[in-house]
Design a protein around this motif. Structure first.
Motif: not given
Length: 485
Positions: A139-147, A149-154, A189-198
């Motif tokens: 999961x950590x390796x799937x985090x992009x430079x912005x912080x 995880x933009x991929x679907x969990x499945x 970090x590790x949020x899937x979208x802006x809403x979750x990040x905030x």
């Protein structure tokens, strides 16, 4: 049936030297220094003059027609043409403004732990079994430079099975994401979208009424908040305008890109070195070329000594003749490269001088409204050069002015006619548009239709769709998104 015939064709072909010159002109200062360093490494006949002065060939007017592959008759070589007492190139008779301690121009950078390595190290603070650690590390390796995880969990579950040989469930991955990865620093970090990040960032702060309200608004009315439908939010949550303003201020303090704020990501900051400098001296513009664009080069002392030894030798052996052939080729290449630097310097100065005088009022005042409409052809016609040459100078060069360092191509713009029938620069119109939007009432921002009417009143009859185009080029959002309370 075969036939033979003669055809005359007039073709224009660029010589290898001309092609190389065009490439040199296109290079900005830093890239030019790298090209210079490469040439010095490949051609031992070139010397930089950092040590004691060496002899240098001053005659740069001869043309060298051999391509370096044909056999050279050493008896026909005039050694005197390659020997000279002149120590300084004719284009280096100007002062060098760089001191000795400026020679080391490599950009320093800090070593340290990368963003992803820091996250991996933080996983060691959690008690995890082998399977959980493998999932968390993935999961950590799937985090992009912005912080994010933009991929679907499945999709992540499938990748774990195929690439890591870890067979798990979507629920298990989500559990580790929420309870482990999203607990790492930086928060969010590790949020899937802006809403979750905030929301993650708000939940980690101490509980307050405004933060509780902010979380509720983000969780249930995120779209209304993003689209600035403030009246609907006040009605739905039964809050006053002042309370909503406090919520907006609280959310605005959060970091929408937690990964990009990590100090240890070791990314190089872009370093701009101006190729020109324009100063105002006694009310007049003064243009200078960065002295790093005109390095001091000359023929190495060792090559001169070898030529002198051959000239003074009574019996010339085959090995000596072979050496002279090699030296002649290297000296021809060195003399062309030095001449190319001189031509590059002249081309840059002539082009920039023409641009400076064309935009004289702007460089004297710094007022962007005084920028004249100017296209590449205008400058090319003035300096009697090809448009492509002007383009090469403008696209990658910077000039230091009293108003900051500017990219030269920014001074070029198309023209439009005002209500007086005069040609005005589109840059001028964009600047006025920017000022109008900056001065508007943010509670009731001006729509593109109203902006069109305002500019028309100022003497610039511009259609609404053109306003929209210029606004997008200036990265200014639509009126609804500029609204504030």
């Amino acid at each position: 049936m075969l036939k033979q015939s003669l055809n005359f064709k007039l073709l224009q072909k660029l010589s290898p030297q001309q092609i190389q010159l065009m490439k040199l002109i296109q290079l900005p200062t830093q890239a030019f220094e790298e090209r210079l360093k490469q040439e010095i490494e490949e051609n031992p006949a070139l010397d930089t003059g950092k040590e004691e002065p060496e002899d240098f060939e001053d005659s740069l007017e001869n043309e060298y027609e051999d391509d370096g592959n044909e056999k050279i008759d050493t008896e026909d070589i005039n050694i005197d043409e390659y020997l000279s007492d002149d120590e300084i190139p004719n284009y280096k008779t100007q002062a060098n403004n760089y001191a000795a301690d400026d020679e080391d121009r490599e950009m320093p950078y800090a070593s340290g732990t990368s963003f992803h390595q820091s996250l991996q190290n933080q996983l060691n603070t959690f008690r995890l079994n082998d399977e959980e650690r493998s999932i968390a590390e993935f999961l950590v390796g799937s985090i992009d430079d912005s912080g994010y995880i933009r991929r679907d969990l499945l999709d992540l579950v499938d990748d774990l099975a195929f690439t890591q040989n870890v067979f798990t469930t979507e629920e298990k991955v989500l559990e580790l994401l929420v309870n482990v990865v999203q607990k790492l620093d930086p928060i969010g970090v590790g949020a899937r979208d802006l809403k979750e990040c905030l929301i993650i960032q708000l939940k980690t702060k101490s509980a307050q009424k405004v933060r509780t309200l902010a979380i509720a608004i983000l969780e249930t009315s995120f779209d209304h908040f993003v689209k600035k439908h403030y009246n609907k939010l006040m009605e739905k949550f039964t809050i006053s305008e002042e309370e909503l303003k406090e919520v907006i201020q609280e959310i605005s303090r959060l970091n929408p890109k937690p990964g990009s704020s990590y100090a240890g990501n070791n990314k190089f900051a872009e370093q701009i070195i101006p190729d020109f400098s324009i100063k105002i001296i006694d009310g007049e513009l003064d243009l200078t070329l960065n002295s790093r664009n005109a390095p001091e080069l000359h023929v190495s002392k060792e090559y001169n000594n070898m030529l002198k030894g051959y000239q003074e030798s009574k019996e010339k052996s085959k090995s000596q003749k072979d050496a002279v052939q090699f030296i002649k080729q290297k000296l021809d290449a060195a003399k062309w490269f030095i001449d190319a630097i001189r031509q590059r310097q002249q081309t840059l100065l002539v082009t920039m001088n023409s641009i400076m005088h064309y935009q004289y009022d702007y460089f004297l005042t710094g007022d962007e409204r005084k920028l004249k409409p100017m296209i590449l052809k205008d400058i090319a016609d003035q300096i009697k050069m090809d448009i492509s040459t002007v383009s090469r100078v403008a696209n990658s060069k910077y000039v230091s002015t009293p108003y900051g360092t500017k990219l030269i191509k920014e001074f070029f713009s198309e023209s439009m006619k005002n209500d007086q029938g005069e040609d005005v620069s589109t840059r001028e119109i964009k600047k006025i548009l920017q000022n109008v939007i900056g001065d508007e009432d943010k509670r009731k921002p001006l729509t593109d239709d109203k902006l069109s009417l305002v500019l028309k009143e100022k003497g610039y009859p511009i259609a609404r769709r053109t306003i929209a185009k210029y606004r997008e080029q200036l990265d200014i959002p639509v009126a609804r998104l500029r609204k504030e309370i």
